[in-house]
Enzyme design. Structure first.
Site, PDB file in Angstrom:
ATOM      1  N   TYR A   1      13.770  -1.247   2.199  1.00 50.22           N
ATOM      2  CA  TYR A   1      12.717  -0.219   2.157  1.00 50.22           C
ATOM      3  C   TYR A   1      11.608  -0.555   3.150  1.00 50.22           C
ATOM      4  O   TYR A   1      11.144   0.298   3.903  1.00 50.22           O
ATOM      5  CB  TYR A   1      12.146  -0.102   0.736  1.00 50.22           C
ATOM      6  CG  TYR A   1      10.923   0.772   0.665  1.00 50.22           C
ATOM      7  CD1 TYR A   1      11.031   2.157   0.737  1.00 50.22           C
ATOM      8  CD2 TYR A   1       9.652   0.215   0.549  1.00 50.22           C
ATOM      9  CE1 TYR A   1       9.905   2.965   0.688  1.00 50.22           C
ATOM     10  CE2 TYR A   1       8.526   1.018   0.493  1.00 50.22           C
ATOM     11  CZ  TYR A   1       8.656   2.388   0.571  1.00 50.22           C
ATOM     12  OH  TYR A   1       7.543   3.179   0.529  1.00 50.22           O
TER      13      TYR A   1
ATOM     14  N   GLY B   1      10.261  15.117  -5.522  1.00 51.75           N
ATOM     15  CA  GLY B   1       9.145  15.997  -5.874  1.00 51.75           C
ATOM     16  C   GLY B   1       9.423  16.852  -7.085  1.00 51.75           C
ATOM     17  O   GLY B   1      10.556  16.953  -7.572  1.00 51.75           O
TER      18      GLY B   1
ATOM     19  N   ILE C   1       2.034  11.778  -3.917  1.00 57.22           N
ATOM     20  CA  ILE C   1       0.864  11.711  -3.033  1.00 57.22           C
ATOM     21  C   ILE C   1       0.697  13.001  -2.242  1.00 57.22           C
ATOM     22  O   ILE C   1      -0.391  13.574  -2.165  1.00 57.22           O
ATOM     23  CB  ILE C   1       0.981  10.508  -2.071  1.00 57.22           C
ATOM     24  CG1 ILE C   1       1.069   9.197  -2.854  1.00 57.22           C
ATOM     25  CG2 ILE C   1      -0.219  10.466  -1.121  1.00 57.22           C
ATOM     26  CD1 ILE C   1       1.389   7.985  -1.992  1.00 57.22           C
TER      27      ILE C   1
ATOM     28  N   GLY D   1      13.207  -8.752  -3.649  1.00 58.07           N
ATOM     29  CA  GLY D   1      12.410  -7.939  -2.738  1.00 58.07           C
ATOM     30  C   GLY D   1      10.966  -7.796  -3.150  1.00 58.07           C
ATOM     31  O   GLY D   1      10.164  -7.224  -2.406  1.00 58.07           O
TER      32      GLY D   1
ATOM     33  N   VAL E   1       4.061   0.656 -10.889  1.00 56.07           N
ATOM     34  CA  VAL E   1       3.831  -0.178 -12.074  1.00 56.07           C
ATOM     35  C   VAL E   1       2.805   0.455 -13.004  1.00 56.07           C
ATOM     36  O   VAL E   1       2.954   0.398 -14.236  1.00 56.07           O
ATOM     37  CB  VAL E   1       3.396  -1.608 -11.666  1.00 56.07           C
ATOM     38  CG1 VAL E   1       2.086  -1.607 -10.898  1.00 56.07           C
ATOM     39  CG2 VAL E   1       3.296  -2.507 -12.883  1.00 56.07           C
TER      40      VAL E   1
ATOM     41  N   ARG F   1      -1.616  -7.345  -6.901  1.00 55.17           N
ATOM     42  CA  ARG F   1      -1.435  -6.152  -6.093  1.00 55.17           C
ATOM     43  C   ARG F   1      -2.798  -5.539  -5.785  1.00 55.17           C
ATOM     44  O   ARG F   1      -3.799  -5.829  -6.450  1.00 55.17           O
ATOM     45  CB  ARG F   1      -0.566  -5.119  -6.828  1.00 55.17           C
ATOM     46  CG  ARG F   1       0.886  -5.541  -7.055  1.00 55.17           C
ATOM     47  CD  ARG F   1       1.654  -5.634  -5.761  1.00 55.17           C
ATOM     48  NE  ARG F   1       3.058  -6.012  -5.966  1.00 55.17           N
ATOM     49  CZ  ARG F   1       3.513  -7.246  -5.942  1.00 55.17           C
ATOM     50  NH1 ARG F   1       2.665  -8.259  -5.771  1.00 55.17           N
ATOM     51  NH2 ARG F   1       4.799  -7.504  -6.090  1.00 55.17           N
TER      52      ARG F   1
ATOM     53  N   ALA G   1       7.940  12.704   3.293  1.00 55.36           N
ATOM     54  CA  ALA G   1       9.299  12.781   2.763  1.00 55.36           C
ATOM     55  C   ALA G   1      10.014  11.457   3.019  1.00 55.36           C
ATOM     56  O   ALA G   1      10.054  10.975   4.148  1.00 55.36           O
ATOM     57  CB  ALA G   1      10.059  13.923   3.421  1.00 55.36           C
ATOM     58  N   ALA G   2      10.574  10.857   1.960  1.00 59.90           N
ATOM     59  CA  ALA G   2      11.162   9.517   2.113  1.00 59.90           C
ATOM     60  C   ALA G   2      11.979   9.145   0.886  1.00 59.90           C
ATOM     61  O   ALA G   2      11.828   9.729  -0.192  1.00 59.90           O
ATOM     62  CB  ALA G   2      10.059   8.475   2.308  1.00 59.90           C
TER      63      ALA G   2
ATOM     64  N   ILE H   1      14.599  17.071   5.290  1.00 63.57           N
ATOM     65  CA  ILE H   1      14.239  16.891   6.696  1.00 63.57           C
ATOM     66  C   ILE H   1      15.478  16.606   7.545  1.00 63.57           C
ATOM     67  O   ILE H   1      15.421  16.671   8.774  1.00 63.57           O
ATOM     68  CB  ILE H   1      13.201  15.767   6.888  1.00 63.57           C
ATOM     69  CG1 ILE H   1      13.687  14.439   6.294  1.00 63.57           C
ATOM     70  CG2 ILE H   1      11.860  16.179   6.313  1.00 63.57           C
ATOM     71  CD1 ILE H   1      12.779  13.254   6.583  1.00 63.57           C
TER      72      ILE H   1
END
Length: 306
Positions: free
Chosen positions: A140, A36, A12, A266, A183, A207, A73-74, A52
């Protein structure tokens, strides 16, 4: 405007960087390429290849002096969060706190934070609006929601502005099949290599799929709008996984028999998000239908595979 994008080589955020550059902003990227891809880096942006969590981030903020930080960033995978909750929390929670401290000390005007529909957990009603209770089903979801509170309190204590964007299932060009909410990219990969797509559950789970270019425009709108607000970024449309497979078959001209597996821990059964607040306060609305977004994405990957 001087903008720093964390995770700017990712799915993204790399699109956000491209759009910021196109609009004439000065853009810097922090990315350690854990998710990335170097191919996605815009050559007109300044790149800092660090995490980070690294100590060097202090020097980078001092050098850049950003006006706005767009934070993507994650750790992005639900199943990884369940297997390694400490890793997930370290990146998503502690990483964001470290970033917020830099924003405080270096005079950042605003932070735009990429949150997730995963914070809501099992919906009590549909569509889910921003007033819905927050009760995540995965670590998450916890690690994406917790930074929202830190951002709000940092703003309260130090006056920094913010906008929090809770994304529905984002899809599109550059998405890794292994990523969170991936997905569509997973199905795309299966269809193009002639492999039967795998569905977790009976395929009747729903979804809310939003195209990446629409998500980009929400971030651009948030540069100046949405002060101290939380907004769902979605299409406000429910689509079953089986319906999604039918759309893939129509696009590809092929029919594949999916392989159905047990639901994953989850995973939420039904979800779609009310986007009316974002439309009102950000002056934003999704432009791409699912059919249009899938067509553009399919053509991109079809050229890559051919």
């Amino acid at each position: 405007m001087n903008v720093l994008v964390t995770g700017g080589a990712g799915f993204i955020a790399s699109h956000i960087v491209d759009r910021l550059v196109e609009l004439g902003h000065q853009v810097s990227i922090i990315d350690n390429f854990s998710n990335g891809d170097p191919k996605h880096i815009n050559k007109q942006a300044s790149l800092y290849n660090i995490s980070i969590l690294d100590e060097e981030i202090d020097d980078i903020f001092e050098k850049i002096k950003p006006e706005v930080v767009i934070h993507h960033a994650a750790q992005i995978d639900v199943q990884t969060s369940i297997r390694q909750p400490d890793l997930d929390a370290g990146i998503n929670i502690l990483g964001t706190i470290k970033l917020l401290k830099q924003c405080k000390f270096k005079g950042v005007r605003k932070i735009i934070y990429a949150s997730s529909a995963a914070v809501y957990g099992t919906p009590e009603y549909l569509p889910v609006d921003e007033k819905h209770q927050v009760k995540p089903l995965s670590y998450y979801g916890v690690s994406k929601h917790t930074p929202e509170h830190y951002i709000e309190v940092f703003s309260l204590l130090y006056g920094m502005d913010y906008t929090i964007l809770r994304y529905a299932n984002v899809y599109g060009i550059r998405q890794d099949p292994k990523g969170e909410g991936g997905v569509i990219s997973t199905f795309m990969d299966s269809f193009l290599v002639g492999r039967s797509p795998v569905v977790f559950g009976d395929g009747e789970q729903t979804r809310d799929f939003i195209y990446v270019k629409d998500v980009v425009e929400a971030n651009i709108a948030a540069l100046e709008k949405g002060s101290r607000g939380i907004f769902n970024i979605s299409c406000n449309i429910q689509t079953t996984i089986n319906e999604l497979l039918q759309k893939f078959s129509m696009l590809s001209g092929k029919s594949f028999k999916p392989i159905y597996h047990s639901p994953r821990m989850g995973d939420i059964v039904h979800s779609y998000l009310d986007n009316s607040l974002a439309m009102k306060e950000l002056g934003w609305k999704p432009i791409y239908s699912l059919e249009d977004g899938l067509k553009e994405t399919f053509e991109y990957y079809d050229n890559m595979y051919s």
